[in-house]
Design a protein around this motif. Sequence first.
Motif, PDB file in Angstrom:
ATOM      1  N   ASP A  84      50.649  42.899  39.181  1.00  0.00           N
ATOM      2  CA  ASP A  84      51.923  42.939  39.260  1.00  0.00           C
ATOM      3  C   ASP A  84      52.842  42.688  38.080  1.00  0.00           C
ATOM      4  OD1 ASP A  84      52.162  40.315  38.804  1.00  0.00           O
ATOM      5  OD2 ASP A  84      52.892  39.709  40.817  1.00  0.00           O
TER       6      ASP A  84
ATOM      7  N   ARG B 234      55.886  40.580  36.049  1.00  0.00           N
ATOM      8  CA  ARG B 234      56.968  39.562  35.889  1.00  0.00           C
ATOM      9  C   ARG B 234      57.841  39.748  34.996  1.00  0.00           C
ATOM     10  NH1 ARG B 234      56.623  33.199  36.991  1.00  0.00           N
ATOM     11  NH2 ARG B 234      56.920  34.213  39.128  1.00  0.00           N
TER      12      ARG B 234
ATOM     13  N   LYS C 135      52.593  41.668  32.593  1.00  0.00           N
ATOM     14  CA  LYS C 135      51.677  42.389  33.419  1.00  0.00           C
ATOM     15  C   LYS C 135      50.586  41.386  34.039  1.00  0.00           C
ATOM     16  CE  LYS C 135      49.193  46.485  34.924  1.00  0.00           C
ATOM     17  NZ  LYS C 135      49.050  47.816  34.809  1.00  0.00           N
ATOM     18  N   ARG C 136      50.525  40.926  35.305  1.00  0.00           N
ATOM     19  CA  ARG C 136      49.408  40.125  35.549  1.00  0.00           C
ATOM     20  C   ARG C 136      48.364  40.784  36.473  1.00  0.00           C
ATOM     21  NH1 ARG C 136      53.227  35.312  38.277  1.00  0.00           N
ATOM     22  NH2 ARG C 136      53.625  37.210  39.624  1.00  0.00           N
TER      23      ARG C 136
ATOM     24  N   ARG D  20      45.652  39.004  44.696  1.00  0.00           N
ATOM     25  CA  ARG D  20      46.809  38.240  44.238  1.00  0.00           C
ATOM     26  C   ARG D  20      46.670  38.058  42.821  1.00  0.00           C
ATOM     27  NH1 ARG D  20      45.174  32.681  47.520  1.00  0.00           N
ATOM     28  NH2 ARG D  20      43.422  33.486  46.372  1.00  0.00           N
ATOM     29  N   SER D  21      47.937  38.385  42.281  1.00  0.00           N
ATOM     30  CA  SER D  21      47.999  38.319  40.798  1.00  0.00           C
ATOM     31  C   SER D  21      48.202  37.046  40.072  1.00  0.00           C
ATOM     32  CB  SER D  21      48.771  39.530  40.096  1.00  0.00           C
ATOM     33  OG  SER D  21      50.185  39.241  40.867  1.00  0.00           O
ATOM     34  N   ASN D  22      48.477  36.005  40.810  1.00  0.00           N
ATOM     35  CA  ASN D  22      49.106  34.611  40.379  1.00  0.00           C
ATOM     36  C   ASN D  22      48.248  34.058  39.341  1.00  0.00           C
ATOM     37  OD1 ASN D  22      49.874  35.210  43.458  1.00  0.00           O
ATOM     38  ND2 ASN D  22      51.427  33.792  42.823  1.00  0.00           N
TER      39      ASN D  22
ATOM     40  N   GLY E 115      62.422  34.531  37.194  1.00  0.00           N
ATOM     41  CA  GLY E 115      61.409  35.619  37.014  1.00  0.00           C
ATOM     42  C   GLY E 115      61.291  36.211  38.331  1.00  0.00           C
TER      43      GLY E 115
ATOM     44  N   ASP F 150      59.413  39.221  40.302  1.00  0.00           N
ATOM     45  CA  ASP F 150      58.042  39.777  40.451  1.00  0.00           C
ATOM     46  C   ASP F 150      58.014  41.037  40.967  1.00  0.00           C
ATOM     47  OD1 ASP F 150      57.163  37.396  39.086  1.00  0.00           O
ATOM     48  OD2 ASP F 150      56.621  36.399  41.195  1.00  0.00           O
TER      49      ASP F 150
ATOM     50  N   GLU G  76      59.221  38.790  44.725  1.00  0.00           N
ATOM     51  CA  GLU G  76      59.851  37.578  44.832  1.00  0.00           C
ATOM     52  C   GLU G  76      60.794  37.316  43.715  1.00  0.00           C
ATOM     53  OE1 GLU G  76      58.226  32.898  44.995  1.00  0.00           O
ATOM     54  OE2 GLU G  76      56.859  34.570  44.717  1.00  0.00           O
TER      55      GLU G  76
ATOM     56  N   ASN H 297      62.179  34.092  41.366  1.00  0.00           N
ATOM     57  CA  ASN H 297      61.324  32.899  41.485  1.00  0.00           C
ATOM     58  C   ASN H 297      62.603  32.174  40.527  1.00  0.00           C
ATOM     59  OD1 ASN H 297      60.171  30.340  40.513  1.00  0.00           O
ATOM     60  ND2 ASN H 297      58.352  31.391  40.774  1.00  0.00           N
TER      61      ASN H 297
ATOM     62  N   PRO I 213      60.558  29.627  37.108  1.00  0.00           N
ATOM     63  CA  PRO I 213      59.416  30.477  36.496  1.00  0.00           C
ATOM     64  C   PRO I 213      58.826  29.566  35.650  1.00  0.00           C
ATOM     65  CG  PRO I 213      61.361  31.409  35.976  1.00  0.00           C
ATOM     66  CD  PRO I 213      61.956  30.348  36.899  1.00  0.00           C
TER      67      PRO I 213
END
Length: 310
Positions: free
Chosen positions: A187, A189, A202-203, A211-213, A246, A248, A260, A262, A265
């Motif tokens: 994803d 941010r 880019k995550r 999940r890219s968190n 932030g 996303d 989302e 945030n 962030p």
Amino acid sequence: MRVYILSRNKKLYSTKRMVEAAQQRGWEVRVIDYLKCSIEIMKGHLRINYLGEELPVPDAIIPRIGASRTFYGTAMVRHFEMMDCFSVTGSLAIKRSRDKLRSLQILSKNGVDMPRTVFASNKSSAKDVIALSGGAPLVLKILEGTQGVGVVLVDSEKAAKSVLDAFYGMDVNLLVQEYIEEAGGADIRAFIVGGEVVGAMKRQGAEGDFRSNLHQGGSATAHKLSRKEKAVALAAAKSMGLGVCGVDMIPSSRGPLVMEVNSSPGLEGIEKSTNIDIAGKIMDYIEKNVTPKSDTTSKKKKLKKDSIGA
């Protein structure tokens, strides 16, 4: 300039960086644990006490409110706002952003694209929810989850029904979303300050994790936003009424989709991946919108009040 950073931990990277950025400008900066604040309210009289002392009214505050403390934290932010203190993120906007369902409703109303999403009570038919969401694979999100916790990918309708039945049986509120396979666990941010994109990364999720968190083991690299990505990010921030946030987004075949927005962030991932002084950008934003109260020849500039009533 007197600035308070409302944070429960002065050792956090984001808090430390903002303290440094404020000190570099020669400002008086203080980290305030908002859970240790108490407010005093009388007719025409507002005060905030901290550890037994009355806090002088600052020129600006930077809220860093934890998701689990949204109610108390936003109450403190609102009190500062009523004392004519500038907040880089407003109390109402913070509350909106913390409610995943409310956020998506606001974004939808303002024409911001997102993954197809279904919300239903635990009395609804799991089969109907799956059909409305477009069928498996699906992503299930607990409304109260943060940092990738409480997010589940189910790859078949049978698995989706089992998970939905289990969560509904525990009276858990869920969002059910379409799975964007072409994103490949990545994803984007975009970090926005004062209506401008000041950095983007880019995550990428850890191997085997969709999940890219970063808190879940993902990695981050600097990213140059396309014109469309930039426009979507700015529209999302404006819709939510957030001065600092932030956004996303997930890449898809139909363009960037907002996952989302945030309101608090973290700075570590974005600063280290882009080498941009994001903390300094936040101080620039304060400087553009606030004249110190000690300067009696000038008045504080007033931002347009947020008109969104959602």
